[in-house]
Design a protein around this motif. Sequence first.
Motif, PDB file in Angstrom:
ATOM      1  N   GLN A 157     -51.044 -31.660  17.602  1.00 30.83           N
ATOM      2  CA  GLN A 157     -50.305 -30.666  18.382  1.00 30.83           C
ATOM      3  C   GLN A 157     -49.020 -31.279  18.912  1.00 30.83           C
ATOM      4  OE1 GLN A 157     -52.511 -28.855  21.591  1.00 30.83           O
ATOM      5  NE2 GLN A 157     -50.777 -27.555  22.181  1.00 30.83           N
ATOM      6  N   LYS A 158     -49.081 -32.535  19.401  1.00 27.11           N
ATOM      7  CA  LYS A 158     -47.891 -33.212  19.921  1.00 27.11           C
ATOM      8  C   LYS A 158     -46.864 -33.399  18.806  1.00 27.11           C
ATOM      9  CE  LYS A 158     -49.325 -35.415  24.038  1.00 27.11           C
ATOM     10  NZ  LYS A 158     -48.485 -35.349  25.162  1.00 27.11           N
ATOM     11  N   VAL A 159     -47.320 -33.780  17.614  1.00 25.94           N
ATOM     12  CA  VAL A 159     -46.424 -33.956  16.462  1.00 25.94           C
ATOM     13  C   VAL A 159     -45.778 -32.621  16.106  1.00 25.94           C
ATOM     14  CG1 VAL A 159     -46.350 -34.501  13.990  1.00 25.94           C
ATOM     15  CG2 VAL A 159     -47.625 -35.972  15.542  1.00 25.94           C
ATOM     16  N   MET A 160     -46.580 -31.566  16.100  1.00 24.60           N
ATOM     17  CA  MET A 160     -46.058 -30.240  15.759  1.00 24.60           C
ATOM     18  C   MET A 160     -45.057 -29.757  16.811  1.00 24.60           C
ATOM     19  SD  MET A 160     -49.397 -28.355  14.185  1.00 24.60           S
ATOM     20  CE  MET A 160     -48.578 -26.878  13.661  1.00 24.60           C
ATOM     21  N   GLU A 161     -45.309 -30.055  18.086  1.00 22.89           N
ATOM     22  CA  GLU A 161     -44.384 -29.688  19.156  1.00 22.89           C
ATOM     23  C   GLU A 161     -43.070 -30.455  19.005  1.00 22.89           C
ATOM     24  OE1 GLU A 161     -46.450 -30.299  22.846  1.00 22.89           O
ATOM     25  OE2 GLU A 161     -47.633 -28.469  22.620  1.00 22.89           O
ATOM     26  N   ALA A 162     -43.162 -31.735  18.643  1.00 18.05           N
ATOM     27  CA  ALA A 162     -41.967 -32.551  18.424  1.00 18.05           C
ATOM     28  C   ALA A 162     -41.179 -32.001  17.230  1.00 18.05           C
ATOM     29  CB  ALA A 162     -42.344 -34.005  18.198  1.00 18.05           C
ATOM     30  N   ASP A 163     -41.888 -31.644  16.166  1.00 21.33           N
ATOM     31  CA  ASP A 163     -41.238 -31.058  14.986  1.00 21.33           C
ATOM     32  C   ASP A 163     -40.558 -29.735  15.349  1.00 21.33           C
ATOM     33  OD1 ASP A 163     -42.051 -33.153  13.420  1.00 21.33           O
ATOM     34  OD2 ASP A 163     -43.682 -32.062  12.414  1.00 21.33           O
ATOM     35  N   LEU A 164     -41.242 -28.923  16.145  1.00 23.06           N
ATOM     36  CA  LEU A 164     -40.695 -27.647  16.566  1.00 23.06           C
ATOM     37  C   LEU A 164     -39.424 -27.853  17.388  1.00 23.06           C
ATOM     38  CD1 LEU A 164     -40.957 -24.560  16.672  1.00 23.06           C
ATOM     39  CD2 LEU A 164     -42.419 -24.841  18.682  1.00 23.06           C
ATOM     40  N   LYS A 165     -39.496 -28.820  18.308  1.00 21.53           N
ATOM     41  CA  LYS A 165     -38.330 -29.129  19.141  1.00 21.53           C
ATOM     42  C   LYS A 165     -37.169 -29.590  18.257  1.00 21.53           C
ATOM     43  CE  LYS A 165     -36.979 -31.724  23.213  1.00 21.53           C
ATOM     44  NZ  LYS A 165     -37.335 -32.747  24.199  1.00 21.53           N
ATOM     45  N   SER A 166     -37.470 -30.442  17.288  1.00 25.14           N
ATOM     46  CA  SER A 166     -36.458 -30.940  16.361  1.00 25.14           C
ATOM     47  C   SER A 166     -35.870 -29.785  15.528  1.00 25.14           C
ATOM     48  CB  SER A 166     -37.078 -31.989  15.443  1.00 25.14           C
ATOM     49  OG  SER A 166     -36.141 -32.423  14.483  1.00 25.14           O
ATOM     50  N   LEU A 167     -36.729 -28.889  15.072  1.00 16.47           N
ATOM     51  CA  LEU A 167     -36.256 -27.741  14.280  1.00 16.47           C
ATOM     52  C   LEU A 167     -35.383 -26.802  15.117  1.00 16.47           C
ATOM     53  CD1 LEU A 167     -39.447 -26.902  12.187  1.00 16.47           C
ATOM     54  CD2 LEU A 167     -37.275 -27.774  11.323  1.00 16.47           C
ATOM     55  N   SER A 198     -33.599 -27.669  17.686  1.00 17.53           N
ATOM     56  CA  SER A 198     -32.338 -28.380  17.901  1.00 17.53           C
ATOM     57  C   SER A 198     -31.443 -28.248  16.660  1.00 17.53           C
ATOM     58  CB  SER A 198     -32.613 -29.854  18.212  1.00 17.53           C
ATOM     59  OG  SER A 198     -31.402 -30.547  18.330  1.00 17.53           O
ATOM     60  N   ARG A 199     -32.051 -28.468  15.477  1.00 15.92           N
ATOM     61  CA  ARG A 199     -31.290 -28.357  14.228  1.00 15.92           C
ATOM     62  C   ARG A 199     -30.815 -26.925  14.013  1.00 15.92           C
ATOM     63  NH1 ARG A 199     -27.620 -30.184  11.256  1.00 15.92           N
ATOM     64  NH2 ARG A 199     -27.855 -29.853   9.028  1.00 15.92           N
ATOM     65  N   ASN A 200     -31.666 -25.969  14.367  1.00 12.98           N
ATOM     66  CA  ASN A 200     -31.286 -24.561  14.252  1.00 12.98           C
ATOM     67  C   ASN A 200     -30.078 -24.258  15.134  1.00 12.98           C
ATOM     68  OD1 ASN A 200     -31.626 -21.863  13.353  1.00 12.98           O
ATOM     69  ND2 ASN A 200     -32.566 -21.364  15.312  1.00 12.98           N
ATOM     70  N   HIS A 201     -30.093 -24.802  16.352  1.00 11.67           N
ATOM     71  CA  HIS A 201     -28.979 -24.605  17.271  1.00 11.67           C
ATOM     72  C   HIS A 201     -27.700 -25.215  16.694  1.00 11.67           C
ATOM     73  CE1 HIS A 201     -26.863 -23.988  21.011  1.00 11.67           C
ATOM     74  NE2 HIS A 201     -26.504 -25.276  21.007  1.00 11.67           N
ATOM     75  N   GLU A 202     -27.811 -26.433  16.128  1.00  9.71           N
ATOM     76  CA  GLU A 202     -26.647 -27.085  15.492  1.00  9.71           C
ATOM     77  C   GLU A 202     -26.107 -26.220  14.352  1.00  9.71           C
ATOM     78  OE1 GLU A 202     -27.859 -30.944  14.146  1.00  9.71           O
ATOM     79  OE2 GLU A 202     -28.410 -31.624  16.160  1.00  9.71           O
ATOM     80  N   LEU A 203     -27.005 -25.695  13.539  1.00 12.05           N
ATOM     81  CA  LEU A 203     -26.595 -24.862  12.404  1.00 12.05           C
ATOM     82  C   LEU A 203     -25.938 -23.570  12.876  1.00 12.05           C
ATOM     83  CD1 LEU A 203     -29.622 -25.369   9.970  1.00 12.05           C
ATOM     84  CD2 LEU A 203     -27.304 -26.279   9.713  1.00 12.05           C
ATOM     85  N   GLN A 204     -26.460 -23.003  13.960  1.00 12.88           N
ATOM     86  CA  GLN A 204     -25.845 -21.792  14.512  1.00 12.88           C
ATOM     87  C   GLN A 204     -24.425 -22.082  14.994  1.00 12.88           C
ATOM     88  OE1 GLN A 204     -28.695 -20.538  17.490  1.00 12.88           O
ATOM     89  NE2 GLN A 204     -29.699 -19.093  16.080  1.00 12.88           N
TER      90      GLN A 204
END
Length: 110
Positions: free
Chosen positions: A8-18, A20-26
């Motif tokens: 769950q912690k790994v998935m939360e970190a991945d979600l946070k990273s995604l 962040s990347r989504n925000h950069e792409l926007q």
Amino acid sequence: QNRCHERQKVMEADLKSLRSRNHELQQLVKQATTKNANLCEALEQGRKDSQEKIDAAMIECNLSIDALKLELHEGKVQANREMIKLQEECRKKQQTIEALQKDSRNTLDC
């Protein structure tokens, strides 16, 4: 359960990273959209400027053609005047010749 918690912690970190990347792409999309709009505006302005230059050149060209036509017309008018003068001179000379011929015949008759 510990394994599940780690996953769950790994998935939360991945979600946070995604996210962040989504925000950069926007942000990149927003910048690209702005640049595109600016380029379109510059292109349209360039097209308008080019069209104005073309229109001005065409007007100048047409004015030159009109001036040349007028000059040609004036030349024709002047040439016609000269021709009329020459015809009048020829007519007078012809009359003089005829008068001299008549006079010489009268002189010969005597």
